[in-house]
Design an enzyme around this catalytic site. Structure first.
Site, PDB file in Angstrom:
ATOM      1  N   HIS A 132       0.671  -1.130  -0.090  1.00  0.00           N
ATOM      2  CA  HIS A 132      -0.006  -0.095  -0.005  1.00  0.00           C
ATOM      3  C   HIS A 132       0.818   1.337   0.004  1.00  0.00           C
ATOM      4  O   HIS A 132       1.916   1.294   0.614  1.00  0.00           O
ATOM      5  CB  HIS A 132      -0.997  -0.064   1.087  1.00  0.00           C
ATOM      6  CG  HIS A 132      -0.260  -0.356   2.495  1.00  0.00           C
ATOM      7  ND1 HIS A 132       0.152  -1.719   2.849  1.00  0.00           N
ATOM      8  CD2 HIS A 132       0.162   0.498   3.563  1.00  0.00           C
ATOM      9  CE1 HIS A 132       0.689  -1.447   4.237  1.00  0.00           C
ATOM     10  NE2 HIS A 132       0.768  -0.300   4.444  1.00  0.00           N
ATOM     11  N   HIS A 172       1.337   5.015   1.326  1.00  0.00           N
ATOM     12  CA  HIS A 172       0.728   5.975   2.346  1.00  0.00           C
ATOM     13  C   HIS A 172       0.719   7.609   1.571  1.00  0.00           C
ATOM     14  O   HIS A 172       1.635   7.884   0.899  1.00  0.00           O
ATOM     15  CB  HIS A 172       1.635   6.209   3.536  1.00  0.00           C
ATOM     16  CG  HIS A 172       1.777   4.842   4.269  1.00  0.00           C
ATOM     17  ND1 HIS A 172       0.765   4.704   5.566  1.00  0.00           N
ATOM     18  CD2 HIS A 172       2.262   3.786   4.198  1.00  0.00           C
ATOM     19  CE1 HIS A 172       0.851   3.416   5.758  1.00  0.00           C
ATOM     20  NE2 HIS A 172       1.897   2.729   5.128  1.00  0.00           N
TER      21      HIS A 172
END
Length: 159
Positions: free
Chosen positions: A120, A122
């Site tokens: 992922h 950020h």
């Protein structure tokens, strides 16, 4: 004695902190975006708020596929994820007006990844002066707005 008022933390304190399966896959497969803090769903990836944010408005862009390395992303996934990074930045700029951003990925536990098996990106909004004596002296970070309030503000604009 000074008191730090953070009423939204009681949910975390009282919760069962062990979730079966991947938190991102569970959010993706959930029918309740608000409960899971999912802000936006695209074809190959989605935007979710960080449940334990560094700053108010801390978002993550996550591929739908459960993979542990950006090297495993297809070109289409890469392109869409960066489109969502841009979308996240645009929405945060409009709603929260930060002075800057931190963008990044933590790949592997030694690099700081809390969830290391589902990559992922950020997106952390930053404001001049958002680091203060609380983080320096008492190792405490003050988040100035409850998650649900931030979620509702961002969701309103993120369409």
């Amino acid at each position: 004695m000074e008191k730090l008022w953070a009423p939204w933390r009681i949910g975390y304190i009282l919760s069962d902190k062990k979730e079966d399966g991947c938190v991102f896959c569970n959010a993706l497969n959930s029918d309740n975006d608000e409960e899971r803090l999912v802000l936006y769903r695209a074809n190959l990836s989605f935007i979710i708020m960080n449940l334990y944010p560094y700053n108010a408005g801390h978002l993550m862009v996550v591929p739908n596929r459960h993979i542990d390395s950006p090297l495993k992303l297809t070109r289409e996934e890469q392109a869409e994820m960066f489109e969502l990074v841009n979308k996240g930045i645009e929405v945060i700029n409009k709603v929260m007006k930060p002075d800057g951003f931190n963008l990044g990925m933590n790949l592997g536990r030694p690099a700081g990844a809390g969830i290391d098996d589902h990559i992922h990106i950020h997106i952390v909004p930053r404001w001049s002066g958002d680091t203060n004596f609380m983080s320096t002296v008492s190792d405490t970070k003050v988040i100035s707005e409850a998650l649900k309030e931030t979620y509702n503000k961002l969701k309103e604009v993120m369409r």
